[in-house]
Design an enzyme around this catalytic site. Structure first.
Site, PDB file in Angstrom:
ATOM      1  N   LYS A 170       0.854  -1.192   0.000  1.00 48.62           N
ATOM      2  CA  LYS A 170       0.000   0.000   0.000  1.00 48.62           C
ATOM      3  C   LYS A 170       0.887   1.239   0.000  1.00 48.62           C
ATOM      4  O   LYS A 170       1.788   1.367   0.835  1.00 48.62           O
ATOM      5  CB  LYS A 170      -0.898  -0.016   1.239  1.00 48.62           C
ATOM      6  CG  LYS A 170      -2.297   0.498   0.997  1.00 48.62           C
ATOM      7  CD  LYS A 170      -3.166   0.297   2.229  1.00 48.62           C
ATOM      8  CE  LYS A 170      -4.585   0.712   1.973  1.00 48.62           C
ATOM      9  NZ  LYS A 170      -5.421   0.637   3.179  1.00 48.62           N
TER      10      LYS A 170
HETATM   11  O1  G3P Z   1      -7.995   1.233   5.367  1.00 51.56           O
HETATM   12  C1  G3P Z   1      -8.318   2.178   4.405  1.00 51.56           C
HETATM   13  C2  G3P Z   1      -9.633   2.858   4.667  1.00 51.56           C
HETATM   14  O2  G3P Z   1     -10.682   1.940   4.475  1.00 51.56           O
HETATM   15  C3  G3P Z   1      -9.729   3.446   6.054  1.00 51.56           C
HETATM   16  O3  G3P Z   1     -10.779   4.358   6.047  1.00 51.56           O
HETATM   17  O4  G3P Z   1     -11.909   6.343   6.986  1.00 51.56           O
HETATM   18  O5  G3P Z   1     -12.299   4.094   8.011  1.00 51.56           O
HETATM   19  O6  G3P Z   1     -10.086   5.216   8.327  1.00 51.56           O
HETATM   20  P1  G3P Z   1     -11.287   5.025   7.418  1.00 51.56           P
END
Ligand code: G3P
Length: 216
Positions: A83
């Site tokens: 990533k």
């Molecule tokens: O892991 C990547 C993404 O899905 C994280 O999004 O906004 O839940 O931190 P968030």
């Protein structure tokens, strides 16, 4: 649509894997930090639970540092997807990773222009953060639709991985748009399953089943 679980928590990943509904896993530094365990230990354990793409994020921000970290991660297991943050040095690394056969997930995408460049650099996956756009009163799912359209227009191989999913509607909308993947927290995976009419119907069936005579 492929479903990944967005978690580094082994118990959460096992729960989803046992349901037979996930095709891979995405992690990020915040999710790994929550485990309290070292990064490589966590990623190695995840690779033993799910036989599918496992996204592990680099911390470095310069091309050489990203390449060093990413190559080390890729060596850990055949399923590792490196990533990479959506910055110039990240795209330079993606181009080299692609030439070396290392899969990449370009993350923290918030615009179609960013996603276009990531695909041009050869990203395997692009992660538009739907929920974080919604969180500031934007239309996160429009970004997913833009990316799917642009990639389709030019037959770009990068897969749209809808990320930052906040609720079941995000998952359904991503599938309706034609996103290749949605990466979903365990809580939302369970929410996808729940319906009050299913629960009510089951309660009725079980109550009526008790009325069935055991024998003639
Ligand atoms: O892991 C990547 C993404 O899905 C994280 O999004 O906004 O839940 O931190 P968030």
């Amino acid at each position: 649509m492929k479903i990944f679980i967005d978690s580094a928590d082994l118990a959460e990943i096992r729960d989803a894997a046992q349901m037979g509904v996930i095709d891979g896993v995405t992690t990020n530094p915040s999710l790994v930090a929550k485990t309290g365990k070292p990064m490589k230990e966590t990623i190695a354990a995840i690779c033993e639970i799910v036989d599918g793409p496992i996204s592990a994020e680099v911390i470095a921000m310069d091309t050489d540092g990203i390449l060093k970290e990413g190559r080390e991660l890729a060596k850990m297991h055949k399923n590792i997807v490196v990533k990479v943050p959506l910055v110039a040095d990240g795209l330079k690394a993606v181009k080299i990773f692609t030439a070396e056969g290392i899969k990449t997930n370009v993350t923290l995408c918030f615009s179609a222009s960013q996603g276009l460049l990531a695909a041009k650099a050869g990203a395997t996956y692009i992660s538009p953060f739907v929920g974080r756009v919604d969180d500031i009163s934007g239309e996160g799912m429009q970004l997913v639709e833009q990316l799917v359209t642009i990639y389709r227009n030019y037959d770009l191989a990068t897969e749209v991985l809808a990320a930052s999913i906040r609720h079941p509607l995000h998952v359904v909308q991503a599938a309706e748009i034609g996103a290749h993947v949605a990466t979903i927290p365990l809580k939302v995976i369970h929410q996808l399953l729940k319906h009050p009419l299913t629960d009510a119907g089951l309660a009725t069936f079980l109550a009526d089943a008790k009325k069935i005579p055991a024998k003639a």
